[in-house]
Design an enzyme around this catalytic site. Structure first.
Site, mmCIF file in Angstrom:
data_model
loop_
_atom_site.group_PDB
_atom_site.id
_atom_site.type_symbol
_atom_site.label_atom_id
_atom_site.label_comp_id
_atom_site.label_asym_id
_atom_site.label_seq_id
_atom_site.Cartn_x
_atom_site.Cartn_y
_atom_site.Cartn_z
ATOM 1 C CB CYS A 113 -1.826 6.257 3.053
ATOM 2 S SG CYS A 113 -2.715 5.324 4.271
ATOM 3 C CD GLU B 117 -1.702 2.171 1.978
ATOM 4 O OE1 GLU B 117 -1.114 3.082 1.337
ATOM 5 O OE2 GLU B 117 -1.995 2.246 3.176
HETATM 6 P P1 NAP Z 1 9.844 3.874 3.117
HETATM 7 O O1 NAP Z 1 11.060 4.635 2.765
HETATM 8 O O2 NAP Z 1 9.005 3.374 2.011
HETATM 9 O O3 NAP Z 1 10.307 2.660 4.052
HETATM 10 C C1 NAP Z 1 9.380 1.714 4.549
HETATM 11 C C2 NAP Z 1 10.109 0.461 4.986
HETATM 12 O O4 NAP Z 1 10.697 -0.167 3.859
HETATM 13 C C3 NAP Z 1 11.216 0.700 5.972
HETATM 14 O O5 NAP Z 1 11.251 -0.394 6.861
HETATM 15 C C4 NAP Z 1 12.469 0.699 5.116
HETATM 16 O O6 NAP Z 1 13.517 0.281 5.933
HETATM 17 C C5 NAP Z 1 12.116 -0.324 4.055
HETATM 18 N N1 NAP Z 1 12.716 -0.068 2.739
HETATM 19 C C6 NAP Z 1 12.698 1.092 2.068
HETATM 20 N N2 NAP Z 1 13.265 0.950 0.855
HETATM 21 C C7 NAP Z 1 13.663 -0.346 0.771
HETATM 22 C C8 NAP Z 1 14.318 -1.110 -0.231
HETATM 23 N N3 NAP Z 1 14.683 -0.580 -1.376
HETATM 24 N N4 NAP Z 1 14.580 -2.410 0.020
HETATM 25 C C9 NAP Z 1 14.214 -2.957 1.200
HETATM 26 N N5 NAP Z 1 13.593 -2.286 2.181
HETATM 27 C C10 NAP Z 1 13.318 -0.989 1.977
HETATM 28 O O7 NAP Z 1 8.849 4.720 4.029
HETATM 29 P P2 NAP Z 1 9.069 5.733 5.244
HETATM 30 O O8 NAP Z 1 10.431 5.610 5.812
HETATM 31 O O9 NAP Z 1 7.961 5.481 6.144
HETATM 32 O O10 NAP Z 1 8.877 7.182 4.624
HETATM 33 C C11 NAP Z 1 9.501 7.640 3.445
HETATM 34 C C12 NAP Z 1 8.440 8.146 2.485
HETATM 35 O O11 NAP Z 1 7.466 7.131 2.262
HETATM 36 C C13 NAP Z 1 7.633 9.324 2.995
HETATM 37 O O12 NAP Z 1 8.280 10.552 2.792
HETATM 38 C C14 NAP Z 1 6.360 9.183 2.211
HETATM 39 O O13 NAP Z 1 6.492 9.790 0.962
HETATM 40 C C15 NAP Z 1 6.187 7.707 2.027
HETATM 41 N N6 NAP Z 1 5.201 7.096 2.974
HETATM 42 C C16 NAP Z 1 3.978 6.831 2.525
HETATM 43 C C17 NAP Z 1 3.056 6.261 3.389
HETATM 44 C C18 NAP Z 1 1.702 5.962 2.917
HETATM 45 O O14 NAP Z 1 0.895 5.452 3.662
HETATM 46 N N7 NAP Z 1 1.438 6.251 1.705
HETATM 47 C C19 NAP Z 1 3.374 5.951 4.692
HETATM 48 C C20 NAP Z 1 4.664 6.221 5.129
HETATM 49 C C21 NAP Z 1 5.564 6.784 4.243
HETATM 50 P P3 NAP Z 1 15.065 0.591 5.649
HETATM 51 O O15 NAP Z 1 15.196 2.058 5.451
HETATM 52 O O16 NAP Z 1 15.698 0.088 6.898
HETATM 53 O O17 NAP Z 1 15.451 -0.199 4.473
#
Ligand code: NAP
Length: 510
Positions: free
Chosen positions: A303, A266
């Protein structure tokens, strides 16, 4: 037990690893929070996955009342550490205690909801078609279908709901309810909250005398840990809530495995709102206030935050925009969940503002003093500029939205046609605008998983009729919801039994 060890939780025990550790950071002060947390590696993935695989056959056979008791016990164990959980989550996320208390109630209620649901057996959707040996030209065999759990599930905890969409959140509750062992990859922004929730689950597993390999929490702040988990042959399905880039990367990894597995990501959306002209004539004041509040709820880190607002030019829109400006300028700065999210938000705003024909509606205030603080912002553009610049349809995760001014209701329908997949889409209309409303919903039904009239999309009820998902890129599989009773379907698969005697059939098919 509410002390933090900084280790992973595997087979009910805290497991420490040597080598580099990482810290949670207080988003308000920027200070590191103790203790250091272990960085998980392929070795911990291997151990947790092997135990999950080993204990899956026992767990899948466990009576539904025992699985329901496990979910109820997890709920009770979470409530027993309520104060510690909320205090640590506040330090790690800057979310206010009242919001976290509400989130904990939701987390507990989700667990109990799944307990009651599996007790009914309705999730198994049994189908019985009895034999017709005399049927011509072919006899019909006895056919009975039920659902079985997929196997060990990897859950990526979300950053923006440290309780309800994290270690003991909806994905874990649904997977355990289905009979699947769970390995959580904790979000590195709230490792202490994750450990406390994991301790509560481990304690519940022990109290229910269930095999301890059915739950594990792996901590880490590197992409390698998540990638190793998705790639492990024992993992049968993955759930993820977060960014589109990460969701897509993990989806591709799951699909490229020797044995591809479903990855239910999601990945958020911009949740467009369409305001029709006549509703603005009669209700501009209330709508401006409620729109601004919906955008800024939880510092815009939902979200379901409405990130796009479409309206038709005219005197009523001019009045509405003046009220929006007042509301957005009045709202205070808020602290975001972590420095990376703040950085993404401010970079996204700059990207939008550098696009031709995009301008601020609300006053652009100087950067606030607080570490992860940001001000609410409303931007404006034209439908023509929106259609010409695809990046303006991207999610700006944080307290900001883009108003898109259309020439006519026909152009409004044209922009609706151009939208990508969404979690939700909303129309605000007066009773006299039913025809336009119908035309828009006909388009939006192909775009979104939830359609709303005269309401706001933030706030997702957990129930049988909720659908929280949508066409790509809102989610990787538009057929499944990640909220509500039906979210259990992600972890079950149908099996048909043909011609088996009663004694060999699952109970629900006898
Ligand atoms: P994220 O960067 O998507 O990370 C979520 C999880 O996935 C973390 O545990 C991260 O851990 C892991 N991860 C990220 N990239 C990965 C990869 N390439 N391979 C393996 N694991 C990976 O989300 P976030 O840290 O919560 O926030 C960053 C951005 O995500 C926000 O600025 C926002 O734009 C978006 N976000 C969207 C929602 C939504 O509901 N739409 C919610 C939260 C965030 P590691 O960093 O340890 O790898």
């Amino acid at each position: 037990m509410t002390a933090l060890s900084g280790g992973h939780i595997i087979a009910g025990e805290s497991v420490a690893t040597v080598g580099q550790g990482f810290f949670a950071v207080n988003p308000v002060s920027g200070a590191k929070l103790q203790p250091a947390f272990c960085e998980g590696s392929a070795a911990e993935v291997e151990r947790a996955a092997a135990l999950a695989e080993q204990d899956f056959p026992t767990f899948m056979q466990v009576d539904k009342s025992q699985r329901a008791a496990l979910l109820d016990t997890i709920a009770a164990e979470l409530l027993a550490v309520k104060d510690a959980l909320i205090a640590r989550a506040e330090l790690e996320t800057a979310l206010p205690p009242a919001r976290l208390a509400g989130e904990l109630t939701r987390t507990v209620n989700q667990l109990k909801m799944f307990a009651r649901f599996i007790e009914t057996g309705e999730h198994l959707q049994p189908q019985i078609v009895t034999a017709m040996p005399e049927r011509q030209p072919q006899p019909r065999p006895d056919l009975r279908m039920t659902q079985v759990p997929l196997g060990p599930v990897a859950v990526f905890g979300a950053s923006n709901f440290p309780l309800a969409f994290s270690v003991a959140g909806g994905d874990t509750a649904a997977a355990l309810a289905a009979g699947c062992p769970v390995i959580v990859k904790g979000h590195p922004a709230h490792p202490g909250t994750s450990e406390l929730a994991a301790q509560a689950i481990a304690s519940a597993v022990r109290k229910c005398a269930l095999p301890e390999g059915i739950f594990a929490l792996l901590q880490g702040s590197s992409h390698q840990l998540g990638a190793a988990l998705v790639s492990h042959p024992a993992i049968s399905a993955v759930t993820f809530t977060g960014s589109q880039a990460a969701g897509r990367e993990l989806f591709d990894l799951a699909a490229a495995r020797a044995e591809p597995i479903p990855l239910f990501a999601e990945m958020g959306s911009v949740n467009p709102i369409f305001m029709l002209p006549q509703v603005l004539q009669v209700d501009a004041e209330r709508l401006a206030q409620q729109f601004a509040e919906s955008v800024c709820l939880g510092v815009g880190q939902f979200c379901t935050k409405p990130g796009l607002l479409f309206a038709v030019q005219g005197a009523e829109l001019d009045d509405f925009v003046a009220r929006l400006r007042e509301n957005f300028t009045r709202l205070p700065a808020g602290t975001m969940l972590h420095a990376g999210i703040k950085q993404n938000f401010t970079a996204g705003l700059e990207r939008f503002l550098s696009c031709p024909d995009v301008s601020p509606v609300s006053d652009l205030r100087p950067a606030p003093a607080g570490n992860c603080e940001v001000f609410p912002t409303l931007l404006q553009t034209t439908a023509a500029a929106f259609l010409a610049q695809p990046l303006l349809a991207d999610e700006l995760f944080g307290p900001a939205a883009l108003l898109v001014v259309c020439d006519s209701s026909a152009q409004m329908q044209q922009v609706a046609q151009a939208l990508k997949g969404q979690l939700s889409a909303t129309v605000h209309a007066a009773a006299t605008e039913e025809a336009d409303c119908r035309s828009l919903f006909a388009i939006l039904q192909r775009k979104a998983g939830r359609l709303l009239l005269n309401s706001f999309p933030t706030g997702v009820e957990v129930c049988q009729a909720m659908f929280h998902g949508g066409p790509y890129p809102a989610a990787t599989d538009s057929r499944f919801t990640s909220v509500g009773h039906e979210s259990i379907r992600r972890f079950l698969r149908p099996v048909c039994f043909q011609g088996l005697p009663t004694a060999l059939l699952p109970e629900e098919l006898r």
